[in-house]
Design an enzyme around this catalytic site. Structure first.
Site, PDB file in Angstrom:
ATOM      1  N   LYS A 203       1.023  -1.218   0.087  1.00 22.91           N
ATOM      2  CA  LYS A 203      -0.099   0.133  -0.092  1.00 22.91           C
ATOM      3  C   LYS A 203       0.874   1.275  -0.125  1.00 22.91           C
ATOM      4  O   LYS A 203       1.432   1.517   0.917  1.00 22.91           O
ATOM      5  CB  LYS A 203      -0.958  -0.084   1.272  1.00 22.91           C
ATOM      6  CG  LYS A 203      -1.831   1.231   1.236  1.00 22.91           C
ATOM      7  CD  LYS A 203      -2.769   1.083   2.431  1.00 22.91           C
ATOM      8  CE  LYS A 203      -3.618   2.377   2.382  1.00 22.91           C
ATOM      9  NZ  LYS A 203      -4.748   2.174   3.726  1.00 22.91           N
ATOM     10  N   ARG A 213     -10.257  10.580   1.143  1.00 25.52           N
ATOM     11  CA  ARG A 213     -10.391  11.107   2.334  1.00 25.52           C
ATOM     12  C   ARG A 213     -11.590  12.047   2.552  1.00 25.52           C
ATOM     13  O   ARG A 213     -12.252  12.045   3.734  1.00 25.52           O
ATOM     14  CB  ARG A 213      -9.195  12.343   2.416  1.00 25.52           C
ATOM     15  CG  ARG A 213      -7.708  11.854   2.104  1.00 25.52           C
ATOM     16  CD  ARG A 213      -7.120  11.138   3.230  1.00 25.52           C
ATOM     17  NE  ARG A 213      -5.704  10.303   2.942  1.00 25.52           N
ATOM     18  CZ  ARG A 213      -4.633  10.564   2.673  1.00 25.52           C
ATOM     19  NH1 ARG A 213      -4.330  11.866   2.554  1.00 25.52           N
ATOM     20  NH2 ARG A 213      -3.821   9.884   2.239  1.00 25.52           N
ATOM     21  N   ARG A 224       1.574  10.204   5.505  1.00 28.84           N
ATOM     22  CA  ARG A 224       1.399   8.717   6.244  1.00 28.84           C
ATOM     23  C   ARG A 224       2.809   8.175   5.737  1.00 28.84           C
ATOM     24  O   ARG A 224       2.814   6.794   5.685  1.00 28.84           O
ATOM     25  CB  ARG A 224       0.254   7.843   5.853  1.00 28.84           C
ATOM     26  CG  ARG A 224      -1.240   8.463   6.440  1.00 28.84           C
ATOM     27  CD  ARG A 224      -2.409   7.553   6.354  1.00 28.84           C
ATOM     28  NE  ARG A 224      -3.606   8.015   6.813  1.00 28.84           N
ATOM     29  CZ  ARG A 224      -4.583   8.216   6.366  1.00 28.84           C
ATOM     30  NH1 ARG A 224      -4.940   7.936   5.111  1.00 28.84           N
ATOM     31  NH2 ARG A 224      -5.615   8.637   7.017  1.00 28.84           N
ATOM     32  N   LYS A 255      -1.991  -1.655  -3.910  1.00 29.49           N
ATOM     33  CA  LYS A 255      -2.902  -0.518  -3.713  1.00 29.49           C
ATOM     34  C   LYS A 255      -2.059   1.000  -3.758  1.00 29.49           C
ATOM     35  O   LYS A 255      -1.055   0.964  -2.924  1.00 29.49           O
ATOM     36  CB  LYS A 255      -3.821  -0.571  -2.352  1.00 29.49           C
ATOM     37  CG  LYS A 255      -4.871   0.759  -2.495  1.00 29.49           C
ATOM     38  CD  LYS A 255      -5.649   0.715  -1.000  1.00 29.49           C
ATOM     39  CE  LYS A 255      -6.387   1.976  -0.878  1.00 29.49           C
ATOM     40  NZ  LYS A 255      -7.335   1.976   0.292  1.00 29.49           N
ATOM     41  N   SER A 281      -9.713   5.711  -5.403  1.00 27.87           N
ATOM     42  CA  SER A 281     -10.583   6.887  -5.656  1.00 27.87           C
ATOM     43  C   SER A 281     -10.080   7.691  -6.571  1.00 27.87           C
ATOM     44  O   SER A 281     -10.649   8.185  -7.570  1.00 27.87           O
ATOM     45  CB  SER A 281     -10.710   7.769  -4.575  1.00 27.87           C
ATOM     46  OG  SER A 281      -9.567   7.889  -3.797  1.00 27.87           O
TER      47      SER A 281
END
Length: 329
Positions: A203, A213, A224, A255, A281
């Protein structure tokens, strides 16, 4: 012979002459059962809330989530990945709404299980970011850094309550070291040996998460990068893969999908477990935005992106177009 030389004897175009011919020789085929629908359910709303950056996607009420699950089953979609969006007042530093048996995600799991039973593989996001007031995927230490091992304890609790609610698959997505092993132990020790783990193996810390978000009402400030993987690294993903498999992952995932097809192909070649990819997204939003401008053919672009992910090695694709694409297939 002609004045231009010999005509070609090998003519690959012969196998492209008609739709039936192209269909017959196709090397990869999309099927509704390849697809998994990510879905958001928000606490305290009476009508679905559109997500502005993701046209056509909403934060569901409990009732509309049930309807979306039924529609996915009817279209032949394989699974649904659930994300809970709690009321802001219930967010705290430890993300306690994520381990509340009556928290929105656990309630949604029970709702969907009651509605469709085992006709849809019900998956749950196992992460704290939706529930923390700071928006990180774990609890913070005194210096404001994500505390890996303290977070693992919270993940173990999440695994138990999600399994108690009736989930088939948990998806630990926080990229904490050791998360798969801790979740596996927690499930096994609480009588949930049959609950599978879809490991978020690779990820990446990606710019393409932006619309997500909004979808989960994230409180995140900053980034992150200290726990999600660096986009520059490929070998690191193979190390993460080896660790996840050793810890008991039943399935593994990459991802985002499209910017990391090389990673997906490497992982698919290396394993004997099912491989998933998450078309996230930002990938969805780019296609929708370009189509809205009239710059691309929306339907063809959707199928082309999904086929590319399948061709790279994904057995399963998480996509917000899952139900629509499955109907078309």
């Amino acid at each position: 012979m002609t004045k231009y030389g010999s005509f070609p004897g090998a003519r690959p175009r012969r196998l492209r002459t008609t739709p039936a011919m192209r269909r017959m020789v196709a090397e990869h085929r999309l099927h509704p059962a390849d697809l998994i629908l990510p879905a958001f359910v928000r606490e305290g709303i009476s009508e679905p809330v559109p997500i502005s950056a993701m046209p056509g996607v909403v934060q569901h009420t409990r009732d509309t989530l049930r309807k979306a699950a039924v529609e996915a089953v009817e279209a032949g979609v394989a699974g649904i990945m659930l994300f809970g969006v709690p009321e802001d007042a219930k967010k705290d530093a430890a993300g306690t709404a994520g381990t509340d048996p009556d928290g929105i995600l656990q309630v949604a799991i029970r709702d969907v299980r009651d509605e469709v039973g085992d006709d849809l593989v019900i998956m749950s996001d196992l992460c704290l970011d939706e529930y923390t007031d700071h928006g990180h995927c774990g609890v913070l230490d005194a210096d404001g850094r994500v505390d890996n091992d303290a977070t693992l304890e919270r993940y173990a609790e999440m695994a138990q309550v999600q399994a108690d609610a009736g989930v088939h698959v948990v998806g630990p997505s926080g990229m904490m070291d050791g998360q798969v092993g801790v979740v596996r132990d927690a499930l096994d020790q609480t009588g949930h040996e049959d609950v599978s783990i879809l490991a978020y193996t690779a990820k990446y810390s990606s710019a393409f998460y932006g619309p997500f978000r909004e979808a989960v009402g994230s409180s995140l400030k900053g980034d992150r990068k200290t726990y999600q993987q660096d986009p520059a690294n490929l070998r690191e993903s193979l190390r993460e893969l080896a660790l996840d498999l050793e810890e008991g992952a039943d399935m593994v995932m990459v991802k985002p999908a499209l910017p990391y097809l090389d990673v997906l192909a490497k992982i698919a070649d290396a394993v004997e477990v099912p491989v998933a990819a998450y078309q996230i997204s930002g990938e969805y939003a780019m296609v929708e935005a370009a189509a809205e401008k009239g710059w691309i053919d929306r339907d063809k672009a959707i199928l082309e992106t999904l086929t590319g992910i399948k061709r790279a090695g994904a057995n399963m694709i998480l996509t917000y177009w899952a139900t629509e694409a499955a109907r078309g297939l």
